[in-house]
Design an enzyme around this catalytic site. Structure first.
Site: not given
Length: 256
Positions: A154, A156, A158
């Site tokens: 997650y 990574a 974002k």
């Protein structure tokens, strides 16, 4: 006083619940015509009933470029164009590195990163035609600023969104389109229901303002980026977290 956004055509992906619903609500209250998307039709129907007569929905899986194309075409058909895209759709399943599968990684990236790119690509022609196109991406402090066990994929995704925003800003500037990102911290949504009062209190205690953010806090930031007055801002990131990323240690929080 900001220029009114009444009558503007706004698309909010992942707009049936949580932060997306908060963003859609803020734009609807500003008089915009809002198209919300998501994968759960019942949740979309409920959201539109709350948003009012200017809102409608289309079932969309943003990880599908074809679905995103259909989403954009629907907005143009119903509203005559697209002025604002809020690329908000995202998922955050937990998986630690020693257990994460290739499918776990691909699923998160497909929605959070691919879905952002696909939504922008699908709306690009209409945003260009608008002459005042605005794109607002919902990223997160998790990844760009902070980490949390189980959310490496997650985080990574974002962080990757921000890399996309910076280069997209260069490509979109000649078209008169701005693209910026909002980075929420801990926000109170229905996704936290059932975690218990003690857990929520611990989350709030990590924030200098001693409260969780509201979905309206994020919606108001997105609304600002969509205004005429924000037209000279592009490729930027705005952290909306009550100061959550500021303390260098737990002791710093105890000192305030």
């Amino acid at each position: 006083m900001f220029t009114s956004l009444a009558g503007r055509s706004v698309v909010v992906t992942g707009g049936s619940k949580g932060i997306g619903r908060g963003i859609a609500t803020v734009f609807a209250r500003a008089g915009a015509r809002v198209l919300v998307t998501g994968r759960d039709e019942a949740a979309l129907e409920a959201a539109c009933a709350e948003l009012g007569a200017g809102a409608s929905y289309v079932v969309t899986d943003v990880s599908s470029r074809e679905d995103c194309d259909r989403m954009a075409a629907t907005a143009v058909e119903r509203h005559g164009g697209i002025d604002v895209l809020c690329a908000n759709a995202g998922i955050f399943p937990a998986a630690r590195l020693d257990a994460m599968t290739a499918a776990d990684l691909r699923t998160v990236m497909a929605t959070n990163l691919d879905g952002t790119v696909f939504a922008v690509q699908a709306c690009l022609e209409a945003l260009t035609t608008s002459g005042r196109g605005r794109i607002v991406v919902t990223s997160s402090i998790t990844g760009p600023y902070t980490g949390y066990p189980g959310w490496s994929h997650y985080g990574a995704s974002k962080a990757a969104q921000l890399g996309f925003v910076r280069t997209a800003a260069l490509e979109l500037a000649p078209r008169g389109i701005t693209i910026n990102a909002v980075l929420p911290g801990n926000v109170a949504t229905e996704g936290l229901d059932g975690l218990g009062a003690d857990y929520l209190a611990a989350m709030a205690a990590s924030v200098p303002q001693k409260r969780l953010g509201s979905v309206a806090d994020i919606g108001n930031a997105a609304l600002f980026f969509a205004t005429e007055e924000a037209g000279y801002i592009t490729g930027q990131s705005l952290v909306v977290d009550g100061g959550q990323v500021l303390p260098e240690s737990l002791q710093a929080l105890e000192e305030i």
